[in-house]
Motif scaffolding. Structure first.
Motif, short mmCIF file in Angstrom:
data_model
loop_
_atom_site.label_atom_id
_atom_site.label_comp_id
_atom_site.label_asym_id
_atom_site.label_seq_id
_atom_site.Cartn_x
_atom_site.Cartn_y
_atom_site.Cartn_z
N PRO A 39 0.68 -1.40 -0.05
CA PRO A 39 -0.12 -0.01 -0.01
C PRO A 39 0.76 1.26 -0.36
O PRO A 39 1.61 1.71 0.93
CB PRO A 39 -1.13 -0.09 1.74
CG PRO A 39 0.08 -1.27 2.12
CD PRO A 39 0.50 -1.59 1.44
N GLY A 86 0.96 5.37 -0.37
CA GLY A 86 -0.76 7.13 -0.35
C GLY A 86 -0.38 7.46 -1.52
O GLY A 86 0.67 7.53 -2.43
N SER A 132 -4.64 1.54 -0.41
CA SER A 132 -3.90 2.19 0.28
C SER A 132 -5.25 2.86 0.76
O SER A 132 -5.97 3.34 0.45
CB SER A 132 -2.79 3.66 0.00
OG SER A 132 -2.87 4.51 1.42
N GLN A 178 -6.22 -1.63 2.45
CA GLN A 178 -4.64 -1.17 3.72
C GLN A 178 -6.00 -0.32 4.55
O GLN A 178 -6.21 0.66 4.18
CB GLN A 178 -3.51 -1.08 3.18
CG GLN A 178 -2.99 0.04 4.38
CD GLN A 178 -2.81 1.63 5.15
OE1 GLN A 178 -2.89 1.85 3.75
NE2 GLN A 178 -2.64 1.76 5.99
N TYR A 187 -5.34 2.52 7.89
CA TYR A 187 -5.01 2.85 8.71
C TYR A 187 -5.89 3.10 10.79
O TYR A 187 -6.86 3.33 10.09
CB TYR A 187 -3.86 4.54 8.53
CG TYR A 187 -3.11 3.94 8.17
CD1 TYR A 187 -1.89 3.85 8.60
CD2 TYR A 187 -2.79 5.31 6.56
CE1 TYR A 187 -0.65 3.94 7.59
CE2 TYR A 187 -2.02 5.32 6.07
CZ TYR A 187 -0.61 4.40 5.96
OH TYR A 187 0.75 4.98 6.20
N THR A 220 -2.21 -1.05 9.07
CA THR A 220 -1.17 -0.66 9.84
C THR A 220 -0.66 0.33 11.07
O THR A 220 -1.93 0.84 11.51
CB THR A 220 -0.79 0.08 8.60
OG1 THR A 220 -0.57 -0.35 7.24
CG2 THR A 220 0.54 0.84 8.90
N LYS A 226 0.82 -4.94 9.77
CA LYS A 226 1.66 -3.88 9.28
C LYS A 226 2.56 -3.24 10.03
O LYS A 226 1.72 -2.03 10.56
CB LYS A 226 1.09 -4.02 8.00
CG LYS A 226 2.41 -3.14 7.22
CD LYS A 226 2.02 -2.82 5.70
CE LYS A 226 3.01 -2.12 4.91
NZ LYS A 226 3.63 -0.49 5.47
N GLY A 235 9.31 1.57 5.29
CA GLY A 235 10.50 1.85 4.67
C GLY A 235 11.01 2.92 4.75
O GLY A 235 11.93 3.75 3.70
N ASP A 267 8.45 -6.41 3.98
CA ASP A 267 9.06 -5.21 3.43
C ASP A 267 10.23 -4.30 3.25
O ASP A 267 10.89 -4.44 4.60
CB ASP A 267 7.63 -4.32 2.79
CG ASP A 267 7.45 -3.36 3.67
OD1 ASP A 267 8.27 -2.89 4.75
OD2 ASP A 267 6.59 -2.82 3.13
N SER A 268 10.23 -3.47 3.28
CA SER A 268 11.63 -1.95 3.44
C SER A 268 13.12 -2.62 2.49
O SER A 268 13.61 -3.54 3.21
CB SER A 268 12.14 -2.06 4.73
OG SER A 268 10.32 -1.26 5.47
N GLY A 269 13.11 -1.34 1.81
CA GLY A 269 14.81 -1.68 1.31
C GLY A 269 14.32 -3.07 0.24
O GLY A 269 16.27 -2.60 -0.29
N ARG A 274 14.92 -3.74 -3.76
CA ARG A 274 15.21 -2.97 -4.95
C ARG A 274 15.38 -3.67 -5.77
O ARG A 274 15.54 -3.43 -7.04
CB ARG A 274 15.96 -2.00 -4.71
CG ARG A 274 16.11 -1.45 -3.67
CD ARG A 274 14.39 -0.18 -4.52
NE ARG A 274 14.68 0.99 -3.15
CZ ARG A 274 13.78 0.61 -2.50
NH1 ARG A 274 12.94 -0.38 -1.97
NH2 ARG A 274 13.28 1.37 -1.03
N ARG A 327 8.46 1.52 -3.00
CA ARG A 327 8.64 2.73 -3.55
C ARG A 327 9.19 2.14 -5.20
O ARG A 327 9.16 2.21 -6.52
CB ARG A 327 9.98 3.50 -2.95
CG ARG A 327 9.93 3.68 -1.62
CD ARG A 327 11.34 4.35 -0.98
NE ARG A 327 10.87 5.44 0.47
CZ ARG A 327 10.89 4.65 0.77
NH1 ARG A 327 11.79 3.93 1.17
NH2 ARG A 327 11.30 6.10 1.89
C1 FNR Z 1 3.77 4.46 1.67
N1 FNR Z 1 4.64 3.02 2.90
C2 FNR Z 1 2.54 2.82 2.91
N2 FNR Z 1 2.19 2.02 4.12
C3 FNR Z 1 0.68 2.08 4.24
O1 FNR Z 1 0.70 1.00 5.26
N3 FNR Z 1 -0.08 2.84 4.48
C4 FNR Z 1 0.39 3.50 2.82
O2 FNR Z 1 -0.83 4.47 2.39
C5 FNR Z 1 1.63 3.76 2.36
N4 FNR Z 1 1.99 4.94 2.03
C6 FNR Z 1 3.33 5.11 1.70
C7 FNR Z 1 3.68 6.31 0.82
C8 FNR Z 1 4.77 6.30 0.37
C9 FNR Z 1 4.59 7.34 -0.89
C10 FNR Z 1 5.34 5.24 0.10
C11 FNR Z 1 7.19 5.02 -0.22
C12 FNR Z 1 5.45 4.28 1.50
C13 FNR Z 1 4.97 2.14 2.85
C14 FNR Z 1 4.98 0.39 2.52
O3 FNR Z 1 3.69 0.41 1.93
C15 FNR Z 1 6.10 -0.20 2.57
O4 FNR Z 1 6.15 -0.78 3.30
C16 FNR Z 1 7.16 0.68 1.73
O5 FNR Z 1 7.60 1.06 0.69
C17 FNR Z 1 8.75 -0.65 2.07
O6 FNR Z 1 9.80 0.19 2.14
P1 FNR Z 1 10.72 0.29 0.55
O7 FNR Z 1 10.49 -0.77 -0.39
O8 FNR Z 1 9.27 1.20 -0.36
O9 FNR Z 1 12.08 0.93 0.79
#
Ligand code: FNR
Length: 382
Positions: A77, A79, A106, A127, A129, A155, A251, A276, A306-308, A310, A330
């Motif tokens: 997800p 935003g 999201s 997803q 919040y 989340t 999450k 992230g 997740d997170s990182g 690529r 991302r």
């Molecule tokens: C997110 N992420 C996120 N997570 C979520 O649960 N709801 C959301 O609305 C958002 N919005 C959001 C916006 C942007 C611009 C980013 C980059 C990220 C977090 C996302 O789901 C995820 O956990 C991270 O992006 C993972 O890290 P990497 O892979 O981007 O480094």
């Protein structure tokens, strides 16, 4: 720009988007040390190269939470996705459906739940919040269920938005934000035409569906900072478990005790994530905490991470550390900003190809074969 590797999309997105939007995607909290550490910790994982083991052609499909995934990754997800490409959530959901993997929509999306469900098939997750307005949450749960989204990603790592210095510097927030955004948009007429002018005026569809009032980009940051709820506790989540009949995935878990709490409250899965690096700067990278969380709860619920991530190699690393599947963040958003649905499809194809090469070189014929003993150096040695 010619795209040859998944990581090329970042530069392509930088060229395509006004600066405030690219920085919003690309940036993290405060000094961005956790954001950088996510990638560094993954890259520090070394695999054992195994030769002459006859693992055969690798298969990427796997079963997670009772569903078949064509590859062990989902689109996470994100935003404001409809700000990076026209009706961006629909484009991303269609790409995921084509690839046979889930797409998580999201809470703060431009396209509402109903629009995405109408225009995309496949596995759609919703997803949510924790927001102060519980009426909104109830409404969103009902609408997601009605629209056929049977997996809820809840989340929990945003009781308040992280301090994002980069957003203040680039005009996403801070003084004169609307004026700065307008001036930056003028330098990206293709983006302005594609996203801003064609199609409907931009609003945040899910929130508009509830309040009945359009919500502009400028209102979005205000909404974010005023509506998150720092009072929420584990007990408060019980009504969600009771009122949601579908799969529930928590999450934003980084701690084995929190993982046990998620299990106790009846979650079907959890996502090991530090958002992230956008929330608590200084939080550990996910690759570092993943093995302990898997050890605590991994045999009793589905652990995603997740997170990182690529590349396909990074996907293999997370799985070797114990995740059953991963979420892209991302990496697919850059592709969407650069080339829309086609870009997201291409990104996933490039990641899948990389993953297959990695699997062949470590002697893994299936996703289930990517086990911890394939790692030469464990994360605790980093
Ligand atoms: C997110 N992420 C996120 N997570 C979520 O649960 N709801 C959301 O609305 C958002 N919005 C959001 C916006 C942007 C611009 C980013 C980059 C990220 C977090 C996302 O789901 C995820 O956990 C991270 O992006 C993972 O890290 P990497 O892979 O981007 O480094």
């Amino acid at each position: 720009m010619i795209i040859s590797a998944p990581t090329d999309y970042r530069e392509a997105a930088r060229r395509a988007l006004p600066r405030f939007l690219f920085d919003y995607i690309d940036g993290g909290a405060v000094t961005e040390q956790t954001m950088r550490a996510n990638c560094d910790a993954l890259q520090a994982i070394r695999f054992r190269q195994k030769v002459l083991v006859g693992a055969g052609a690798p298969r990427l499909d796997t079963t997670l939470m009772g569903s078949r995934w064509a590859a062990p990754f989902a689109l996470g997800p994100v935003g404001a996705t409809g700000m990076y490409a026209r009706r961006g959530e629909v484009q991303a959901a269609r790409a995921a459906a084509r690839a046979g993997v889930p797409y998580a929509l999201s809470t703060v999306s431009v396209c509402a739940i109903e629009e995405v469900a109408r225009h995309a098939s496949g596995q759609l997750w919703s997803q949510l919040y924790v927001l102060k307005d519980r009426g909104y949450m109830k409404n969103a749960l009902e609408r997601a269920w009605q629209a056929g989204m049977k997996t809820l990603v809840f989340t929990v790592d945003m009781p308040t938005p992280g301090s994002r210095y980069r957003d203040r510097h680039s005009g996403m927030s801070g003084p004169y934000a609307p004026l700065r955004q307008y001036l930056q948009a003028l330098r990206h007429p293709r983006w302005a035409l594609d996203v801003g002018l064609r199609g409907r005026p931009l609003s945040f569809g899910n929130i508009e569906a509830y309040t009945g009032r359009p919500m502009s980009m400028t209102d979005y940051m205000g909404f974010l900072s005023s509506n998150f709820d720092p009072t929420i506790r584990w007990q408060d989540l019980e009504w969600i478990r009771e009122s949601w009949k579908g799969k529930l995935v928590i999450k934003g878990i980084l701690d084995p005790d929190d993982a046990r709490d998620a299990l106790r409250m009846g979650a079907d899965g959890l996502i090991v994530s530090n958002h992230g690096g956008r929330q608590l700067d200084g939080a550990p990278p996910t690759a570092e905490v993943l093995p302990a969380i898997v050890e605590a709860v991994g045999d009793r619920l589905t652990v995603l991470a997740d997170s990182g991530i690529r590349s396909g190699l990074d996907v293999a690393r997370m799985i070797a550390l114990g995740a059953q599947g991963v979420l892209l963040g991302r990496s697919y958003i850059y592709a969407l900003a650069a080339e829309g649905q086609k870009g997201v499809q291409r990104l996933m194809a490039l990641i899948a190809a990389d993953l297959k090469v990695t699997m062949t070189l470590i002697g893994a014929g299936s996703i289930e074969d990517i086990t911890q003993d394939k790692i030469a150096r464990l994360s605790r040695d980093i």
